[in-house]
Scaffold this active site. Structure first.
Site, PDB file in Angstrom:
ATOM      1  N   TYR A  94       1.350   3.231   8.235  1.00 44.44           N
ATOM      2  CA  TYR A  94      -0.050   3.094   8.611  1.00 44.44           C
ATOM      3  C   TYR A  94      -0.883   2.581   7.435  1.00 44.44           C
ATOM      4  CZ  TYR A  94      -4.719   3.989  10.173  1.00 44.44           C
ATOM      5  OH  TYR A  94      -6.025   3.814  10.513  1.00 44.44           O
ATOM      6  N   TRP A  96      -4.398  -0.284   6.064  1.00 45.46           N
ATOM      7  CA  TRP A  96      -5.181  -1.503   6.246  1.00 45.46           C
ATOM      8  C   TRP A  96      -4.589  -2.722   5.559  1.00 45.46           C
ATOM      9  CZ3 TRP A  96     -10.650  -2.687   7.553  1.00 45.46           C
ATOM     10  CH2 TRP A  96     -11.141  -1.821   8.538  1.00 45.46           C
TER      11      TRP A  96
END
Ligand code: MGD
Ligand code: MGD
Ligand code: MO
Length: 760
Positions: A94, A96
């Site tokens: 997980y 960005w």
């Protein structure tokens, strides 16, 4: 550029309000935190899977050649696959990472691992997992609701009042997943104000709503918003102000919810007096607000932060119910808003062109966890867990692969994660920088950053699309994520029953330029199907960007549903808004009936634990960085005091503890501690401490490894699921105590790379 070298970054010429955060990309590109060569943790190099895993995070590293590191990682992947099957590899990964449709780290990783036979994956996000799971039962998929979100232009035209739970922090609109062409959030809000819209901000912190909006501030106790919404709803019914016609035509289950709301089912009317005791907002204010909302055109916004707390499903369910009772859903500017200003694109009128992305293929393994259950999974292999009404089992993980995220930033209770991390034999990480994650790895591959590669960048909620271009050679020996996975693919066999060459299958024989052209070709085709004409690739690349025309009419969420619910049903079981959900009632989960409810969280200002830890810690998004990214930059450092991440506390809480502005403090609870510097701030509610996320986790290894010297709030937060329904992260349910720290503080070492030796 000067003599072929980048010397300065300027905001995009069409951006009216560029964020200074991005400027730090240049300065950090060749800064001391970059990783120069592939690295192997000392203990792992010597002992492999039998290494002392308690040393992870505090071990030294050995710099090795690429071939050595790739051979080692490939043999570990093959070993774990042989011993445990592909489900023994956890690669939820997980995070960005960086903008870019092709060099997107997770996409490259997923494509590689899917061909390798798959991996245990993760579901949902840290941003709003609870909403992702509850909304399909109530009003349709969250993603769809966000894509079709009502815009500020529509609010300016159609609303007179915006009531924002969790505020609308414009600092968060500096950011957008995939990027943004023009940062217009602040000017859009101001335009609404000029059009006569008034604002009420319901939040523990006043600056959550831009000062210029002159919002009324109701300083609510954290985690009590549902009680406040229930009391607003109760007042509407009590005074006959709710829109019965809307409830009958567009909703199911209002009648089944009423006995709980009015207290006939449990003897507790959810009235304003009841809520005053819970929320700290006076009954008078609640009643006045309910009348004001009913008598004018009102938009109710809920911030994404409301989902990141225990019972974080409930505020999203309840806001839909409250908006339905006001009857404004599907009309211009009114109804409900989900996270105005959480990121730049929520509230903007932008094109929705699904720009093409690297195809990742299908994961042959169906094992998954809800994303925030990682530590739980590592500590409890084989244990059952609930998720969205079904039971699943945690797999037994031997190897973790991470590319483009930082669990030692994003996860709660990092001290627990550190222990859980010791359960796995091998950790492989792709990272440009010596982040806490890279330090907690066994094998580290140094990757390039955006400035070092060509890509296509854009967000599916923006009308700009960019040809982002390489301006510098890779730092040291850094490689693109894609080249790292290609290097692994060339050393491995794909799925056992497959005869294709792994490398060939992974690259499809295309180099970077050929992939970019292919992705652009697909984007152009999609655009043309939607009626947009896009230039050819070379013209686009030469211009550096393209812009499509924004929609002529402002967006109004659920407009079609309102005009004809039979022709445009929601994707809920009934096709209508579900105030009562038979499906959720049927899950038979403890404290989760078929309608929204107020449940006391385990830690809040009304709980018994306040005797020991009397302050509620709110860990919000940081102003000067994206999560932990670029914390090493001078822009982020300028926000620190004495090198620590500062926290804000109310003057009365400071006085009780004899703390002056600028004093070094220690925040602590039974899970951990961190050092910080106090800023005294009357704009923070009494009983609340605000400490932004993102200071690189920096355990004080020699004195107290459970104390972060730098001020990372996740050394204190609870690794707590929102509920058995969504199992989302509960970061914002957290009590702490705070004391002055008078000792000589240990040095912050987060930005000093670990000790590195060379392979003999
Ligand atoms: N207490 C608390 N915790 C929270 C939150 C909170 O409100 N409170 N918020 C949560 C939320 S909403 C989120 S979204 C998460 C965010 O958590 P993350 O998205 O995991 O955080 P980032 O710091 O953005 O991590 C991205 C990492 O990717 C690396 N990276 C950048 N570019 C590349 C690349 O090209 N290749 C590779 N391989 N790596 C790259 C960066 O160096 C960085 O380490 O945090 C969550 N954690
Ligand atoms: N500059 C910058 N912007 C960002 C990010 C970043 O890292 N940096 N991260 C981006 C990401 S990934 C996401 S998901 C979004 C997140 O967007 P949000 O979730 O909206 O952001 P937060 O800053 O965590 O929280 C907003 C405010 O909610 C308030 N709040 C917290 N708990 C409660 C509560 O119980 N009740 C009420 N009423 N208010 C509460 C806090 O005062 C906080 O300032 O931000 C995005 N924007
Ligand atoms: Mo997020």
């Amino acid at each position: 550029m000067d003599s072929g070298k980048p010397v300065a970054l300027h905001g995009f010429e069409e951006d009216t309000d560029p964020s200074p955060i991005g400027d730090a990309m240049l300065e950090t590109r060749d800064g001391p935190c970059r990783i120069v060569k592939p690295m192997v943790r000392c203990g792992f190099l010597e002992h492999g899977k039998a290494s002392d895993r308690t040393r992870r995070g505090n071990d030294s590293f050995v710099a090795v050649e690429w071939d050595f590191a790739l051979d080692l990682a490939a043999s570990e992947l093959a070993r774990v696959r042989d011993e445990r099957g592909n489900e023994g590899i956890y690669a939820g990964s997980y995070g960005w990472a960086s903008a870019g449709r092709f060099h997107h780290a997770q996409s490259q990783m997923r494509r590689f691992l899917n061909l390798f036979g798959g991996f245990t994956s993760s579901r949902n996000t840290y941003s709003y997992a609870a909403a992702e799971v509850i909304m399909p039962h109530v009003a349709g998929s969250l993603n769809k609701l966000l894509l079709e979100h009502t815009s500020w232009r529509s609010i300016a035209e159609g609303a007179k009042l915006v009531v924002a739970f969790g505020g609308m922090p414009v600092r968060n609109a500096q950011i957008n997943p995939g990027g943004i062409g023009n940062h217009s959030q602040a000017s859009d809000m101001m335009a609404a104000k000029k059009a006569g819209v008034e604002f009420v901000s319901i939040s523990p912190s006043a600056p959550d709503t831009m000062e210029e909006l002159d919002a009324d501030w109701l300083a609510i106790k954290p985690n009590t918003d549902v009680a406040m919404m229930l009391a607003l709803a109760h007042t509407l019914v009590d005074e006959g102000l709710h829109d019965q016609a809307f409830l009958e035509k567009y909703c199911v289950g209002f009648e089944a919810f009423l006995p709980y709301l009015m207290g006939t089912s449990d003897g507790v009317p959810k009235n304003a007096q009841w809520a005053e005791n819970i929320t700290g907002i006076s009954a008078d204010s609640i009643i006045t607000l309910a009348r004001r909302m009913a008598n004018t055109l009102t938009m109710i916004s809920v911030s994404w932060s409301l989902t990141r707390q225990q019972n974080g499903e409930q505020p999203y369910w309840m806001v839909v119910v409250l908006a339905a009772m006001l009857g404004g859903i599907g009309k211009p500017g009114t109804g409900f808003a989900l996270g105005l200003s959480a990121v730049s694109s929520i509230g903007s009128d932008r094109v929705h062109l699904p720009w093409a992305a690297l195809p990742t293929g299908k994961n042959p393994v169906d094992r998954f966890i809800p994303v925030a259950r990682i530590a739980d999974m590592l500590l409890n292999p084989g244990k059952p867990f609930q998720y969205d009404g079904k039971e699943y089992i945690y797999p037994d993980i031997g190897l973790v692969y991470w590319a483009g995220g930082n669990p030692f930033h994003h996860h709660q209770d990092l001290n627990r994660l550190r222990r859980a991390w010791q359960q796995v034999e091998t950790v492989i990480v792709n990272e440009p920088f010596w982040t806490p994650l890279a330090r907690h790895a066994d094998i580290v591959f140094p990757t390039t950053v955006s400035l070092e590669r060509n890509d296509l960048s854009g967000s599916s909620r923006d009308d700009y699309f960019f040809a982002t271009q390489k301006v510098a050679e890779p730092f040291g020996e850094a490689r693109n994520d894609r080249d790292i996975f290609a290097g692994l693919a060339s050393r491995l066999q794909p799925l056992s029953n497959s005869t294709t060459d792994f490398l060939e299958a992974f690259t499809e024989g295309r180099n970077e330029d050929e992939w970019l052209r292919e992705l652009y070709r697909e984007t152009k085709e999609r655009g043309e199907n939607l009626g947009y004409s896009l230039p050819d690739y070379d013209a686009f690349k030469k211009a550096g960007f393209l812009k499509l025309d924004s929609p002529a009419e402002p967006k109004v969420l659920l407009e079609e549903f309102r005009s004809d619910p039979a022709a445009h049903p929601l994707s809920t079981p009934s096709g209508l808004i579900e105030i009562f959900s038979e499906e959720i009632a049927g899950f038979n989960l403890k404290n989760i009936p078929g309608h929204p409810v107020w449940n006391e969280p385990i830690e809040w200002l009304g709980s018994e634990n306040t005797a020991k830890h009397p302050l509620h810690l709110v860990s919000h998004q940081p102003t000067r960085r994206l999560h932990s990214q670029l914390d090493q930059s001078s822009h982020s450092q300028a926000g620190k005091i004495k090198g620590r991440e500062p926290c804000n506390i109310n003057p009365s809480d400071a006085a009780k503890r004899k703390i002056k502005d600028g004093d070094m403090v220690r925040l602590f609870n039974d899970r951990g501690a961190c050092l910080s510097v106090a800023r005294i701030d009357a704009n923070v509610r009494e009983g609340v401490v605000m400490l932004a996320t993102g200071a690189w986790y920096d355990p004080d290894w020699s004195n107290d490894p459970n104390c972060c010297k730098h001020g990372n709030p996740n050394s204190l937060t609870a690794d707590l699921p929102t509920s058995e329904l969504a199992q989302g992260p509960g970061a914002l349910t957290c009590l702490v105590e705070l004391e002055r720290f008078d000792k000589t503080p240990p040095k912050v070492t987060a930005f000093v790379p670990p000790e590195i030796s060379n392979l003999e």
